[in-house]
Every structure is written in structure tokens, then in C-alpha cells.
Design an enzyme around this catalytic site. Structure first.
Site, PDB file in Angstrom:
ATOM      1  N   THR A  66       0.820  -1.210   0.000  1.00 28.49           N
ATOM      2  CA  THR A  66       0.000   0.000   0.000  1.00 28.49           C
ATOM      3  C   THR A  66       0.851   1.257   0.000  1.00 28.49           C
ATOM      4  O   THR A  66       2.000   1.235   0.452  1.00 28.49           O
ATOM      5  CB  THR A  66      -0.898  -0.004   1.264  1.00 28.49           C
ATOM      6  OG1 THR A  66      -1.530   1.262   1.389  1.00 28.49           O
ATOM      7  CG2 THR A  66      -0.092  -0.236   2.539  1.00 28.49           C
ATOM      8  N   ASP A  67       0.261   2.358  -0.455  1.00 33.23           N
ATOM      9  CA  ASP A  67       0.982   3.649  -0.408  1.00 33.23           C
ATOM     10  C   ASP A  67       1.100   4.178   1.025  1.00 33.23           C
ATOM     11  O   ASP A  67       1.884   5.084   1.292  1.00 33.23           O
ATOM     12  CB  ASP A  67       0.291   4.693  -1.304  1.00 33.23           C
ATOM     13  CG  ASP A  67      -1.144   5.009  -0.898  1.00 33.23           C
ATOM     14  OD1 ASP A  67      -1.687   4.370   0.034  1.00 33.23           O
ATOM     15  OD2 ASP A  67      -1.742   5.918  -1.521  1.00 33.23           O
ATOM     16  N   GLU A  68       0.309   3.590   1.962  1.00 36.44           N
ATOM     17  CA  GLU A  68       0.324   4.118   3.339  1.00 36.44           C
ATOM     18  C   GLU A  68       1.676   3.925   4.016  1.00 36.44           C
ATOM     19  O   GLU A  68       1.965   4.583   5.015  1.00 36.44           O
ATOM     20  CB  GLU A  68      -0.781   3.462   4.177  1.00 36.44           C
ATOM     21  CG  GLU A  68      -2.153   3.730   3.614  1.00 36.44           C
ATOM     22  CD  GLU A  68      -3.281   3.580   4.636  1.00 36.44           C
ATOM     23  OE1 GLU A  68      -3.009   3.474   5.825  1.00 36.44           O
ATOM     24  OE2 GLU A  68      -4.438   3.587   4.185  1.00 36.44           O
ATOM     25  N   TYR A 122      -1.690  -0.424  11.086  1.00 36.95           N
ATOM     26  CA  TYR A 122      -1.855  -1.091   9.780  1.00 36.95           C
ATOM     27  C   TYR A 122      -0.664  -0.801   8.874  1.00 36.95           C
ATOM     28  O   TYR A 122      -0.017  -1.714   8.347  1.00 36.95           O
ATOM     29  CB  TYR A 122      -3.159  -0.639   9.103  1.00 36.95           C
ATOM     30  CG  TYR A 122      -3.206  -0.962   7.620  1.00 36.95           C
ATOM     31  CD1 TYR A 122      -3.298  -2.275   7.172  1.00 36.95           C
ATOM     32  CD2 TYR A 122      -3.141   0.058   6.657  1.00 36.95           C
ATOM     33  CE1 TYR A 122      -3.318  -2.573   5.811  1.00 36.95           C
ATOM     34  CE2 TYR A 122      -3.166  -0.231   5.305  1.00 36.95           C
ATOM     35  CZ  TYR A 122      -3.255  -1.551   4.877  1.00 36.95           C
ATOM     36  OH  TYR A 122      -3.269  -1.842   3.526  1.00 36.95           O
ATOM     37  N   LYS A 150       2.289  -3.255   7.315  1.00 41.65           N
ATOM     38  CA  LYS A 150       2.539  -3.432   5.873  1.00 41.65           C
ATOM     39  C   LYS A 150       3.978  -3.038   5.546  1.00 41.65           C
ATOM     40  O   LYS A 150       4.640  -3.691   4.736  1.00 41.65           O
ATOM     41  CB  LYS A 150       1.556  -2.600   5.039  1.00 41.65           C
ATOM     42  CG  LYS A 150       0.113  -3.068   5.075  1.00 41.65           C
ATOM     43  CD  LYS A 150      -0.102  -4.460   4.473  1.00 41.65           C
ATOM     44  CE  LYS A 150       0.040  -4.507   2.962  1.00 41.65           C
ATOM     45  NZ  LYS A 150      -0.357  -5.831   2.412  1.00 41.65           N
TER      46      LYS A 150
HETATM   47  P1  NAD Z   1      -9.704  -7.110   2.275  1.00 46.63           P
HETATM   48  O1  NAD Z   1      -9.684  -6.847   3.739  1.00 46.63           O
HETATM   49  O2  NAD Z   1     -10.926  -6.828   1.494  1.00 46.63           O
HETATM   50  O3  NAD Z   1      -9.332  -8.650   2.011  1.00 46.63           O
HETATM   51  C1  NAD Z   1      -8.315  -9.307   2.716  1.00 46.63           C
HETATM   52  C2  NAD Z   1      -8.502 -10.810   2.505  1.00 46.63           C
HETATM   53  O4  NAD Z   1      -7.454 -11.488   3.237  1.00 46.63           O
HETATM   54  C3  NAD Z   1      -9.836 -11.337   3.051  1.00 46.63           C
HETATM   55  O5  NAD Z   1     -10.434 -12.184   2.101  1.00 46.63           O
HETATM   56  C4  NAD Z   1      -9.446 -12.100   4.307  1.00 46.63           C
HETATM   57  O6  NAD Z   1     -10.302 -13.191   4.598  1.00 46.63           O
HETATM   58  C5  NAD Z   1      -8.034 -12.569   3.941  1.00 46.63           C
HETATM   59  N1  NAD Z   1      -7.226 -12.827   5.148  1.00 46.63           N
HETATM   60  C6  NAD Z   1      -7.088 -12.014   6.229  1.00 46.63           C
HETATM   61  N2  NAD Z   1      -6.299 -12.602   7.150  1.00 46.63           N
HETATM   62  C7  NAD Z   1      -5.911 -13.802   6.621  1.00 46.63           C
HETATM   63  C8  NAD Z   1      -5.081 -14.861   7.099  1.00 46.63           C
HETATM   64  N3  NAD Z   1      -4.510 -14.806   8.310  1.00 46.63           N
HETATM   65  N4  NAD Z   1      -4.880 -15.922   6.300  1.00 46.63           N
HETATM   66  C9  NAD Z   1      -5.472 -15.989   5.072  1.00 46.63           C
HETATM   67  N5  NAD Z   1      -6.287 -15.042   4.595  1.00 46.63           N
HETATM   68  C10 NAD Z   1      -6.494 -13.944   5.357  1.00 46.63           C
HETATM   69  O7  NAD Z   1      -8.444  -6.330   1.703  1.00 46.63           O
HETATM   70  P2  NAD Z   1      -8.265  -5.591   0.302  1.00 46.63           P
HETATM   71  O8  NAD Z   1      -8.756  -4.202   0.440  1.00 46.63           O
HETATM   72  O9  NAD Z   1      -8.770  -6.463  -0.786  1.00 46.63           O
HETATM   73  O10 NAD Z   1      -6.668  -5.524   0.249  1.00 46.63           O
HETATM   74  C11 NAD Z   1      -5.917  -6.609  -0.305  1.00 46.63           C
HETATM   75  C12 NAD Z   1      -4.444  -6.278  -0.214  1.00 46.63           C
HETATM   76  O11 NAD Z   1      -4.170  -5.081  -0.919  1.00 46.63           O
HETATM   77  C13 NAD Z   1      -3.956  -6.041   1.219  1.00 46.63           C
HETATM   78  O12 NAD Z   1      -2.671  -6.603   1.340  1.00 46.63           O
HETATM   79  C14 NAD Z   1      -3.906  -4.525   1.346  1.00 46.63           C
HETATM   80  O13 NAD Z   1      -2.923  -4.133   2.260  1.00 46.63           O
HETATM   81  C15 NAD Z   1      -3.547  -4.134  -0.072  1.00 46.63           C
HETATM   82  N6  NAD Z   1      -4.035  -2.794  -0.506  1.00 46.63           N
HETATM   83  C16 NAD Z   1      -5.351  -2.432  -0.350  1.00 46.63           C
HETATM   84  C17 NAD Z   1      -5.782  -1.209  -0.847  1.00 46.63           C
HETATM   85  C18 NAD Z   1      -7.223  -0.772  -0.726  1.00 46.63           C
HETATM   86  O14 NAD Z   1      -7.527   0.378  -1.049  1.00 46.63           O
HETATM   87  N7  NAD Z   1      -8.129  -1.613  -0.296  1.00 46.63           N
HETATM   88  C19 NAD Z   1      -4.872  -0.351  -1.472  1.00 46.63           C
HETATM   89  C20 NAD Z   1      -3.541  -0.748  -1.594  1.00 46.63           C
HETATM   90  C21 NAD Z   1      -3.134  -1.993  -1.136  1.00 46.63           C
HETATM   91  O1  DAU Z   2      -4.130   4.031   0.620  1.00 46.54           O
HETATM   92  C1  DAU Z   2      -4.383   2.668   0.515  1.00 46.54           C
HETATM   93  C2  DAU Z   2      -5.198   2.209   1.704  1.00 46.54           C
HETATM   94  O2  DAU Z   2      -6.515   2.706   1.514  1.00 46.54           O
HETATM   95  C3  DAU Z   2      -5.215   0.702   1.879  1.00 46.54           C
HETATM   96  O3  DAU Z   2      -3.919   0.252   2.140  1.00 46.54           O
HETATM   97  C4  DAU Z   2      -6.155   0.288   3.013  1.00 46.54           C
HETATM   98  O4  DAU Z   2      -6.233  -1.108   3.106  1.00 46.54           O
HETATM   99  C5  DAU Z   2      -7.529   0.859   2.722  1.00 46.54           C
HETATM  100  O5  DAU Z   2      -8.420   0.556   3.777  1.00 46.54           O
HETATM  101  C6  DAU Z   2      -7.466   2.367   2.510  1.00 46.54           C
HETATM  102  O6  DAU Z   2      -7.131   3.048   3.751  1.00 46.54           O
HETATM  103  P1  DAU Z   2      -7.879   4.405   4.198  1.00 46.54           P
HETATM  104  O7  DAU Z   2      -7.751   4.516   5.657  1.00 46.54           O
HETATM  105  O8  DAU Z   2      -7.427   5.541   3.357  1.00 46.54           O
HETATM  106  O9  DAU Z   2      -9.384   4.014   3.739  1.00 46.54           O
HETATM  107  P2  DAU Z   2     -10.802   4.272   4.471  1.00 46.54           P
HETATM  108  O10 DAU Z   2     -11.852   3.940   3.476  1.00 46.54           O
HETATM  109  O11 DAU Z   2     -10.854   3.637   5.806  1.00 46.54           O
HETATM  110  O12 DAU Z   2     -10.792   5.851   4.690  1.00 46.54           O
HETATM  111  C7  DAU Z   2     -10.679   6.740   3.591  1.00 46.54           C
HETATM  112  C8  DAU Z   2     -10.656   8.142   4.159  1.00 46.54           C
HETATM  113  O13 DAU Z   2     -11.949   8.443   4.704  1.00 46.54           O
HETATM  114  C9  DAU Z   2      -9.679   8.339   5.306  1.00 46.54           C
HETATM  115  O14 DAU Z   2      -9.142   9.649   5.241  1.00 46.54           O
HETATM  116  C10 DAU Z   2     -10.541   8.192   6.564  1.00 46.54           C
HETATM  117  C11 DAU Z   2     -11.887   8.723   6.100  1.00 46.54           C
HETATM  118  N1  DAU Z   2     -13.075   8.095   6.713  1.00 46.54           N
HETATM  119  C12 DAU Z   2     -13.149   6.744   6.740  1.00 46.54           C
HETATM  120  C13 DAU Z   2     -14.252   6.111   7.295  1.00 46.54           C
HETATM  121  C14 DAU Z   2     -14.336   4.605   7.353  1.00 46.54           C
HETATM  122  C15 DAU Z   2     -14.109   8.897   7.205  1.00 46.54           C
HETATM  123  O15 DAU Z   2     -14.032  10.139   7.152  1.00 46.54           O
HETATM  124  N2  DAU Z   2     -15.206   8.278   7.752  1.00 46.54           N
HETATM  125  C16 DAU Z   2     -15.315   6.917   7.830  1.00 46.54           C
HETATM  126  O16 DAU Z   2     -16.342   6.407   8.359  1.00 46.54           O
END
Ligand code: NAD
Ligand code: DAU
Length: 349
Positions: free
Chosen positions: A131-133, A156, A160
Site C-alpha cells: 500500500t501507499d500508506e 496497519y 505493511k
Molecule cells: P480485504 O480486507 O478486502 O481482504 C483481505 C482478505 O485477506 C480477506 O479475504 C481475508 O479473509 C483474507 N485474510 C485475512 N487474514 C488472513 C489470514 N490470516 N490468512 C489468510 N487469509 C487472510 O483487503 P483488500 O482491500 O482487498 O486488500 C488486499 C491487499 O491489498 C492487502 O494486502 C492490502 O494491504 C492491499 N491494498 C489495499 C488497498 C485498498 O484500497 N483496499 C490499497 C492498496 C493496497
Molecule cells: O491508501 C491505501 C489504503 O486505503 C489501503 O492500504 C487500506 O487497506 C484501505 O483501507 C485504505 O485506507 P484508508 O484509511 O485511506 O481508507 P478508508 O476507506 O478507511 O478511509 C478513507 C478516508 O476516509 C480516510 O481519510 C478516513 C476517512 N473516513 C473513513 C471512514 C471509514 C471517514 O471520514 N469516515 C469513515 O467512516
């Protein structure tokens, strides 16, 4: 080519599994997922019976199970997405993030290392999805590049960042063939409704308050999830071993602007008078350690490997809202918890 995709029942993982299963009929795709609250096999009903797909329920934290899985399957490559992914949950339960994101990743690296040692021509890639975080928070200007120093702020992002360091360490120390990508915020179908966009879609639909942390001025760089899956495909097949790629859509929005856009769009789609949904906006206590701004420079990926995002944000958001409105059963099953029974119905007999 037998590829292990971890976390394939989650949001991004399910889009990636679908892309690979459909696009590469000659690959065998094994989806390993623990099915935590975030994993949902109903995300994959359209491909679950394809001959080149199989599902394994299991935990990457269990080293004995992982070692046996790798020995049994002799994978040629791994694409690792399984993770605890929600920042707010990491604030209340950091240890779970250490177990899955750090120890789980090291377990996979160890198992991959054994296969690679046994035959380097057969185990060819460990692709870690990050992730970019990990780069921390930007001020008003600047972009994250692949050389930006790591500076994670939440449990988190710290977990990562740690997993990324382990992947690089295994590449440098054991010559494990590794690639990493760091992507910005994704949105699209099958997004679990605890994250900002799907949470607000669901709340608007049900006339519930839209919780905006702080003043809503934090900035995120949004990318349609299918564009992320396409980027992983390109990087998996063409990136040099040991390389890192940033993935992002040059699409920065403050949270409040995203939610206003969503409110207006859903006024129209739900036939409500303009301005109705914006009345649901509710400012709430800020997230602890809330990163101000993320913004990705993806020029390396665009210039080296020819990837670019396919959708404008308004178009992607509209498609996303339509998907949620048309897939009421998916949303109801997730919000009621009924989705957790899908595995039992489908696989355990
Ligand atoms: P998600 O939470 O929707 O899915 C995660 C999956 O991993 C789920 O299906 C869960 O059951 C599985 N999992 C969790 N713990 C596990 C374990 N111990 N063993 C096996 N499986 C397990 O997450 P996502 O948003 O699809 O993100 C997927 C990947 O991409 C993550 O590594 C996250 O850090 C990365 N990522 C997410 C975003 C985003 O915006 N969502 C952006 C950049 C990178
Ligand atoms: O940048 C990549 C990341 O983006 C991924 O690595 C993470 O897995 C993914 O969850 C996401 O993280 P964020 O924390 O940016 O996503 P989230 O949807 O939780 O929040 C987006 C923005 O909105 C953040 O600034 C927090 C804010 N927010 C979030 C929630 C859930 C609110 O203002 N209200 C809310 O209820």
C-alpha cells in the site's frame, strides 16, 4: 503455471482472481483465504466452477499448514494479498495486524524460499501487494515515488511496511525472486462496507448519517479496483525481479468532496430532490494519527510497463453505485453477516 493467490476472497483479491482465471485458462489458480469477516466467497460465484480455479480455506499465520500446502502444490508463483486491511481496526487491535500482515507474510516467504531452493527454475516469483500508506503522509504538495522513505503512522501501515521490508530482505539475502507494488486507495464492486465509499453508499441508501472524520479535508488518491488488478497483471508478467512499482490514478480528492459527489449522484439515481443526501453528512471525531494526504506518482509503471488507469473517477464511482444498488442481496448478506455461511453451503461436504 500454478499460482497461489492469497486473500482472493477479499475485495481486491477477488477482482484479481477473476481476471487471472478468465484471462489465463492455462494457469492453475489456487485461492488461499482464511475467510475472516473481510473474506466472502460470494465475490467469486461467477468463476467458482471454472476448471483452472480452486479454493483452500486456511490461515497464513499457521506455518505448518503453509509449509504443507506449498509442498503439496509445488506452486510456481505467489501473489500475496491476504492481510488485515482496515486502519480503524488496526487502532483497536494492532496485534492481529502483526500476526497476519507480518508473521503471515514471513511464513509465506519461508515456504516460497524452500521451493525456490529446491528448484529455482520452477519457483519463479513472489509478488507482494502493498500500500501507499507505508510512505506516511504528504503535505500540500509532492507525490510518493518508489524511492520515498518509509514513514508509517498507523499500526496497519507499520505492519505493511514491516512486511515490505521482509520481502526485500528475502530478495537480497536468499535471492528469492520478489516484486512489490504499492497502490493508492481502491474503490469499486465487492468493497466491504466499513471503508469510506461503500459505507456511505450503504448509509445513503438507508438514510443513515455519513460519518466524516475531522473536517473531511484529508486527501486520498482513488483508483478503480479493476485498474489495480490490471496493474498487478502487468507487473507480475513484466517487472524486473527485485523491483517496486507504485500504482495510482492521479486522482486526488478530499473526503468531503468525494462524499458530496456521491450524495449528488445518489440523489439522482434514487430519485431524491437535489441536496437531500448531503443533509446526512455528519462530522465526527477524527481518526487517531489520521494521515493528511496520499498521492502516488505512477510514472514508472506508466512509462516502463505501459499501464494506465482506464476510468475517470466520476465514471468509476457511478459504476460502483450502480453495482451496489443492483446487488442488494450481496450488501444485505454482508451487513447481516449471512455471507459467512457461503463456504459451508458451497464447499464443506
Ligand atoms: P480485504 O480486507 O478486502 O481482504 C483481505 C482478505 O485477506 C480477506 O479475504 C481475508 O479473509 C483474507 N485474510 C485475512 N487474514 C488472513 C489470514 N490470516 N490468512 C489468510 N487469509 C487472510 O483487503 P483488500 O482491500 O482487498 O486488500 C488486499 C491487499 O491489498 C492487502 O494486502 C492490502 O494491504 C492491499 N491494498 C489495499 C488497498 C485498498 O484500497 N483496499 C490499497 C492498496 C493496497
Ligand atoms: O491508501 C491505501 C489504503 O486505503 C489501503 O492500504 C487500506 O487497506 C484501505 O483501507 C485504505 O485506507 P484508508 O484509511 O485511506 O481508507 P478508508 O476507506 O478507511 O478511509 C478513507 C478516508 O476516509 C480516510 O481519510 C478516513 C476517512 N473516513 C473513513 C471512514 C471509514 C471517514 O471520514 N469516515 C469513515 O467512516
Amino acid at each position: 503455471m500454478k499460482i497461489l493467490i492469497t486473500g482472493g476472497a477479499g475485495f481486491i483479491g477477488s477482482h484479481l482472481v477473476r481476471l487471472f482465471v478468465n484471462k489465463y485458462p492455462n494457469y492453475t489458480i489456487v485461492n488461499l483465504d482464511k475467510l475472516t469477516y473481510a473474506g466472502n466467497l460470494a465475490n467469486l460465484t461467477d468463476i467458482e466452477n471454472k476448471p483452472n480455479y480452486s479454493f483452500v480455506k486456511g490461515d497464513i499465520v499457521d506455518a505448518t499448514f503453509i509449509n504443507k500446502l506449498f509442498a503439496d502444490h509445488q506452486f510456481n508463483a505467489v501473489i500475496h494479498l491476504a492481510a488485515e486491511s482496515h486502519v480503524d481496526r488496526s487502532i483497536t487491535n494492532p496485534l492481529e495486524f502483526v500476526y497476519t500482515n507480518v508473521i503471515g507474510t514471513v511464513n509465506l516467504l519461508n515456504a516460497a524460499k524452500e521451493l525456490h531452493k529446491a528448484d529455482p527454475s520452477k519457483f519463479t516469483k513472489f509478488y507482494h501487494v502493498s500500500t501507499d500508506e507505508v510512505y506516511g503522509s504528504l503535505g500540500d504538495t509532492g507525490l510518493f515515488t518508489e524511492t520515498t522513505a518509509y514513514d508509517p503512522h498507523s499500526p496497519y501501515s507499520a505492519s505493511k511496511a514491516s512486511s515490505d521490508h521482509f520481502v526485500r530482505a528475502y530478495h537480497d539475502t536468499y535471492k528469492l525472486p520478489c516484486v512489490i507494488s504499492n497502490c493508492s486507495n481502491n474503490y469499486g464492486p465487492f468493497h466491504f462496507p466499513e471503508k469510506l465509499i461503500p459505507l456511505c453508499i450503504n448509509n445513503i441508501k438507508n438514510n443513515k448519517p455519513l460519518p466524516i472524520y475531522g473536517k473531511g479535508e484529508n486527501i486520498r488518491d482513488w483508483l478503480f479496483v479493476e485498474d489495480h488488478a490490471r496493474a498487478i497483471d502487468v507487473i507480475f508478467h513484466t517487472a524486473a525481479l527485485g523491483s517496486t512499482y507504485n500504482i495510482g490514478g492521479h486522482n486526488e480528492w478530499t473526503n468531503i468532496d468525494v462524499i458530496r459527489l456521491l450524495c449528488d449522484m445518489m440523489d439522482e439515481k434514487l430519485g431524491r430532490p437535489k441536496g437531500t443526501n448531503q443533509q446526512l453528512i455528519t462530522y465526527v471525531t477524527d481518526r487517531a494519527g489520521h494521515d493528511l494526504r496520499y498521492a502516488i506518482d505512477s510514472s514508472k509503471l506508466q512509462n516502463d510497463l505501459g499501464w494506465k488507469p482506464s476510468l475517470q473517477f466520476e465514471e468509476g464511482l457511478s459504476k460502483t453505485v450502480d453495482w451496489y444498488l443492483q446487488n442488494e442481496e450481496w450488501l444485505t448478506n454482508v451487513t447481516s453477516g449471512a455471507y459467512a455461511n457461503y463456504y459451508e453451503k458451497q464447499y464443506s461436504h
